[in-house]
Design a protein around this motif. Structure first.
Motif, PDB file in Angstrom:
ATOM      1  N   ILE A 338       0.838  -1.204   0.000  1.00 22.30           N
ATOM      2  CA  ILE A 338       0.000   0.000   0.000  1.00 22.30           C
ATOM      3  C   ILE A 338       0.872   1.252   0.000  1.00 22.30           C
ATOM      4  N   ALA A 339       1.927   1.232   0.818  1.00 16.77           N
ATOM      5  CA  ALA A 339       2.807   2.403   0.938  1.00 16.77           C
ATOM      6  C   ALA A 339       3.561   2.699  -0.354  1.00 16.77           C
ATOM      7  N   SER A 340       3.705   1.694  -1.209  1.00 16.17           N
ATOM      8  CA  SER A 340       4.459   1.898  -2.459  1.00 16.17           C
ATOM      9  C   SER A 340       3.575   2.356  -3.608  1.00 16.17           C
ATOM     10  N   LEU A 341       2.255   2.379  -3.407  1.00 16.93           N
ATOM     11  CA  LEU A 341       1.348   2.822  -4.458  1.00 16.93           C
ATOM     12  C   LEU A 341       1.328   4.344  -4.553  1.00 16.93           C
ATOM     13  N   ALA A 342       1.081   4.845  -5.737  1.00 12.40           N
ATOM     14  CA  ALA A 342       1.097   6.292  -5.948  1.00 12.40           C
ATOM     15  C   ALA A 342       0.034   6.999  -5.103  1.00 12.40           C
ATOM     16  N   GLY A 343      -1.132   6.369  -4.945  1.00 13.51           N
ATOM     17  CA  GLY A 343      -2.202   6.993  -4.169  1.00 13.51           C
ATOM     18  C   GLY A 343      -1.847   7.199  -2.714  1.00 13.51           C
ATOM     19  N   PHE A 344      -0.929   6.387  -2.201  1.00 10.07           N
ATOM     20  CA  PHE A 344      -0.568   6.501  -0.790  1.00 10.07           C
ATOM     21  C   PHE A 344       0.186   7.788  -0.501  1.00 10.07           C
ATOM     22  N   LEU A 345       0.881   8.334  -1.505  1.00  7.02           N
ATOM     23  CA  LEU A 345       1.630   9.575  -1.286  1.00  7.02           C
ATOM     24  C   LEU A 345       0.701  10.706  -0.856  1.00  7.02           C
ATOM     25  N   VAL A 346      -0.490  10.746  -1.444  1.00  6.20           N
ATOM     26  CA  VAL A 346      -1.472  11.768  -1.070  1.00  6.20           C
ATOM     27  C   VAL A 346      -1.934  11.554   0.364  1.00  6.20           C
ATOM     28  N   ILE A 347      -2.224  10.276   0.702  1.00  8.76           N
ATOM     29  CA  ILE A 347      -2.674   9.959   2.067  1.00  8.76           C
ATOM     30  C   ILE A 347      -1.573  10.260   3.068  1.00  8.76           C
ATOM     31  N   ARG A 348      -0.343   9.880   2.739  1.00  9.58           N
ATOM     32  CA  ARG A 348       0.779  10.113   3.657  1.00  9.58           C
ATOM     33  C   ARG A 348       0.963  11.596   3.939  1.00  9.58           C
ATOM     34  N   ASP A 349       0.939  12.411   2.887  1.00  9.02           N
ATOM     35  CA  ASP A 349       1.136  13.842   3.068  1.00  9.02           C
ATOM     36  C   ASP A 349       0.015  14.448   3.905  1.00  9.02           C
ATOM     37  N   ALA A 350      -1.213  13.960   3.683  1.00  9.47           N
ATOM     38  CA  ALA A 350      -2.349  14.476   4.453  1.00  9.47           C
ATOM     39  C   ALA A 350      -2.200  14.135   5.934  1.00  9.47           C
ATOM     40  N   VAL A 351      -1.783  12.887   6.227  1.00 12.46           N
ATOM     41  CA  VAL A 351      -1.607  12.463   7.622  1.00 12.46           C
ATOM     42  C   VAL A 351      -0.469  13.222   8.277  1.00 12.46           C
ATOM     43  N   LEU A 352       0.657  13.335   7.586  1.00 10.88           N
ATOM     44  CA  LEU A 352       1.822  14.002   8.166  1.00 10.88           C
ATOM     45  C   LEU A 352       1.588  15.484   8.397  1.00 10.88           C
ATOM     46  N   ASN A 353       0.664  16.092   7.633  1.00 10.97           N
ATOM     47  CA  ASN A 353       0.402  17.522   7.766  1.00 10.97           C
ATOM     48  C   ASN A 353      -0.797  17.845   8.655  1.00 10.97           C
ATOM     49  N   LEU A 354      -1.302  16.822   9.369  1.00 13.08           N
ATOM     50  CA  LEU A 354      -2.433  17.063  10.266  1.00 13.08           C
ATOM     51  C   LEU A 354      -2.078  18.088  11.338  1.00 13.08           C
ATOM     52  N   ALA A 355      -0.863  17.977  11.872  1.00  9.84           N
ATOM     53  CA  ALA A 355      -0.375  18.923  12.884  1.00  9.84           C
ATOM     54  C   ALA A 355       1.107  19.116  12.620  1.00  9.84           C
ATOM     55  N   PRO A 356       1.473  19.950  11.668  1.00  5.15           N
ATOM     56  CA  PRO A 356       2.867  20.080  11.242  1.00  5.15           C
ATOM     57  C   PRO A 356       3.835  20.404  12.377  1.00  5.15           C
ATOM     58  N   GLY A 357       3.363  21.148  13.386  1.00  7.68           N
ATOM     59  CA  GLY A 357       4.254  21.520  14.481  1.00  7.68           C
ATOM     60  C   GLY A 357       4.379  20.471  15.557  1.00  7.68           C
ATOM     61  N   ASN A 358       3.507  19.450  15.524  1.00  2.00           N
ATOM     62  CA  ASN A 358       3.540  18.421  16.564  1.00  2.00           C
ATOM     63  C   ASN A 358       3.261  17.050  15.946  1.00  2.00           C
ATOM     64  N   PRO A 359       4.308  16.323  15.566  1.00  2.00           N
ATOM     65  CA  PRO A 359       4.109  15.019  14.918  1.00  2.00           C
ATOM     66  C   PRO A 359       3.449  13.990  15.831  1.00  2.00           C
ATOM     67  N   LEU A 360       3.409  14.250  17.132  1.00  2.00           N
ATOM     68  CA  LEU A 360       2.774  13.290  18.050  1.00  2.00           C
ATOM     69  C   LEU A 360       1.289  13.141  17.726  1.00  2.00           C
ATOM     70  N   ILE A 361       0.637  14.233  17.346  1.00  2.00           N
ATOM     71  CA  ILE A 361      -0.796  14.182  17.039  1.00  2.00           C
ATOM     72  C   ILE A 361      -1.028  13.371  15.770  1.00  2.00           C
ATOM     73  N   SER A 362      -0.237  13.656  14.745  1.00  2.00           N
ATOM     74  CA  SER A 362      -0.351  12.904  13.496  1.00  2.00           C
ATOM     75  C   SER A 362      -0.077  11.426  13.731  1.00  2.00           C
TER      76      SER A 362
END
Length: 469
Positions: A338-362
C-alpha cells in the motif's frame, strides 16, 4: 483512483477479517486488489515478490525470537501452574469481596510479566467465573475485567512491558522497552483507575436492578465437555515465590541489560564483521530476548520433577508463536505494498500535515486508524511504522521531540481503536467466556478504548509541555 483503490482494499480487509477469514490469505489478496484497482496490473507479480515478501520476511527476521520466546514463556507459565497459583494468591490477598479488582490485578500481573494475553484469558476465566458467581456479579462483565487487565496498560503503557507492541518501535526509533517511563506510568494509572471506576459503576447498576450472575447452564456444560486433560496440570498450585520469580526476572533482567550492561559496552569490535551495525536499533530487542530466555530457563529448572510433560509444553508453546507472528508479518507486507502505491503519497502527506508543528498528534491518529482497520494493535503499529516510521522520526528530531516520547505515543495509540468488534482478541475472549458481542462488548469497548484514548491525550499533552520523562 489510487486513493479509492486503497480505501476499497482496506474496507474489504476489515470486513473479511471480521467474518473470520485469516489475514494470512487476506493480506496478499487485498494487496493485489489494491494494485489492480490502481491500474498497475502489469506490476502485480513484482509487487508480490519485490515488495510484499521482503517486508514480510524482514519483519519475521526482526521479531521471530520475541514472538517465539513470548509464546513459550506463556505456555510454561500456564502448564507449570504458576499462572493459577498467582491468580489464587491475589484472590487471597485482595479478598473475594473485591472480585473485579482481583481479576484485573491477576491479568495485569501475568501480562506485564510476559504471559500472552490469550494464555491469560484461558487461565483466568475459570477463576473469574467462580468468583463472579460467588459475588453475584453478572457474568457479562467478566470479559471487560479480563480485557482491562490484559489488553490495555500492561500491553502499551507500562514501561518495560515485554509485549510485542512495546518492542515493535525499537528498531525504528532506536529506543528500548522502558521508553518515557514516567509518562507510561501516568497513562497506566489513567487507564487502570478509569477502567476500574467504569466496572464498579456497572456492578452497582446491576445490583440496583436486581441482576445477578445470570443463568448460563448450557455454556457451562459446553465448558465442562471441552475440558482437556492438560488443564489439570495448569490448575496445580506451587510456592508463590517460585510463581513470581519468572515474572520478576523478565522485567529485572530486561532493565539490567537496557540500562547497565549494554550502555557500558564498546561495540567497535563488531565493525569488521558488521560495518553497518547500529546498536541503538538492536540492543533494546536483545535485552528483551535475554530476559525472556532467562525467565523460560528459570521456570523449567525450578519445576523439574513437577512437569506432567515438559516436552509437550515446550512444543506447544513453540508451535503457538507461528500464527500470531505470520499474521502480523503478512499485515506488514500488505502495508508495504500500500505504501508503495502512488495513491498513498497523497494519504501520507495528508496524515503528516495534520499537525505540522507536533508530529505526536499525526502519529497518534495514524496508529489508531490503522489499528482499528486491521483489528490488531501490533498489525496497525507495524504497518504504520513500516510506511511512516522514518518520517515521524525525522519530524520529531526537527521539532526537538525525544524518540522515547515518539515510541510511547505510538504504542499507546496502537492500543486505542484496535479493539473494535472485528478484533481477533475480542472475538477469542468472548468465545472463551461463552458470551456474545451484544452481551459484553459495550463494557469491553469502554475499558479498552475510552480510557486508553483519554490516557493517550494526557500523555501527548504532558509530553508536549514537559518533554519525555
Amino acid at each position: 483512483m489510487g486513493i479509492l483503490a486503497i480505501g476499497v482494499s482496506l474496507a474489504l480487509l476489515m470486513f473479511l477479517a471480521y467474518r473470520g477469514i485469516t489475514v494470512l490469505l487476506l493480506a496478499p489478496l487485498m494487496a493485489a486488489l489494491a494494485v489492480v484497482l490502481s491500474g498497475e496490473l502489469a506490476l502485480l507479480l513484482p509487487y508480490y515478490t519485490e515488495t510484499f515478501m521482503p517486508a514480510l520476511g524482514g519483519y519475521v527476521l526482526s521479531f521471530l525470537p520475541v514472538f517465539l520466546l513470548g509464546a513459550l514463556f506463556g505456555q510454561l507459565m500456564a502448564d507449570s501452574g504458576a499462572a493459577y497459583t498467582l491468580s489464587r494468591w491475589i484472590l487471597r490477598v485482595i479478598g473475594q469481596r473485591h472480585a473485579v479488582l482481583v481479576i484485573v490485578v491477576a491479568c495485569a500481573l501475568l501480562t506485564y510479566g510476559g504471559v500472552s494475553l490469550f494464555v491469560v484469558a484461558f487461565a483466568i476465566y475459570p477463576i473469574a467465573k467462580d468468583l463472579f458467581r460467588s459475588a453475584n456479579i453478572p457474568k457479562r462483565l467478566i470479559p471487560a475485567a479480563i480485557a482491562l487487565g490484559s489488553f490495555t496498560f500492561t500491553m502499551t503503557a507500562m514501561p518495560g512491558t515485554p509485549a510485542i507492541q512495546n518492542a515493535i518501535p525499537i528498531p525504528y526509533f532506536g529506543t528500548n522497552a522502558f521508553a518515557a517511563p514516567g509518562l507510561g506510568l501516568i497513562g497506566s494509572a489513567i487507564i487502570l483507575l478509569g477502567g476500574l471506576w467504569w466496572l464498579h459503576t456497572r456492578v452497582a447498576a446491576a445490583r440496583a436492578a436486581g441482576e445477578g450472575f445470570g443463568e448460563h447452564r448450557v455454556a457451562e456444560l459446553e465448558e465442562s465437555s471441552a475440558l482437556q486433560p492438560a488443564d489439570a496440570q495448569a490448575t496445580r498450585e506451587m510456592p508463590v515465590f517460585l510463581a513470581l520469580l519468572p515474572l520478576v526476572l523478565v522485567v529485572a533482567v530486561n532493565a539490567v541489560f537496557t540500562f547497565a550492561v549494554f550502555p557500558s559496552m564498546d561495540w567497535s569490535f563488531l565493525t569488521p564483521s558488521y560495518p553497518a551495525f547500529n546498536p541503538s536499533g538492536r540492543v533494546g530487542l536483545w535485552a528483551l530476548i535475554i530476559a525472556l530466555t532467562v525467565a523460560c530457563a528459570t521456570l523449567m529448572l525450578v519445576r523439574l520433577g513437577h512437569w506432567t510433560d515438559l516436552k509437550a509444553s515446550v512444543n506447544k508453546g513453540v508451535f503457538g508463536f507461528m500464527l500470531p507472528l505470520f499474521n502480523t508479518a503478512s499485515e506488514v507486507g500488505y502495508g508495504a505494498v500500500i505504501a508503495s502505491l502512488a495513491g498513498f503519497l497523497v494519504i501520507r502527506d495528508a496524515v503528516l500535515n495534520l499537525a505540522p508543528g507536533n508530529p505526536l498528534i499525526s502519529e497518534a491518529i495514524a496508529m489508531n486508524v490503522l489499528s482499528g482497520i486491521t483489528g490488531s494493535s501490533s498489525g496497525g503499529l507495524s504497518i504504520a511504522l513500516q510506511a511512516l516510521g522514518a518520517d515521524y522520526l525525522a519530524m520529531a528530531e526537527a521539532a526537538g521531540i525525544s524518540p522515547d516520547l515518539l515510541h510511547r505515543v505510538a504504542v499507546m495509540a496502537a492500543g486505542g481503536m484496535d479493539t473494535l468488534p472485528h478484533c481477533g482478541a475480542i472475538i477469542t475472549l468472548l468465545a472463551i467466556c461463552k458470551l456474545t458481542h451484544r452481551q459484553s462488548y459495550l463494557n469491553i469497548a469502554a475499558v479498552t478504548m475510552l480510557f486508553p484514548l483519554l490516557a493517550l491525550v494526557a500523555v501527548i499533552v504532558l509530553g508536549t509541555l514537559f518533554g519525555s520523562f
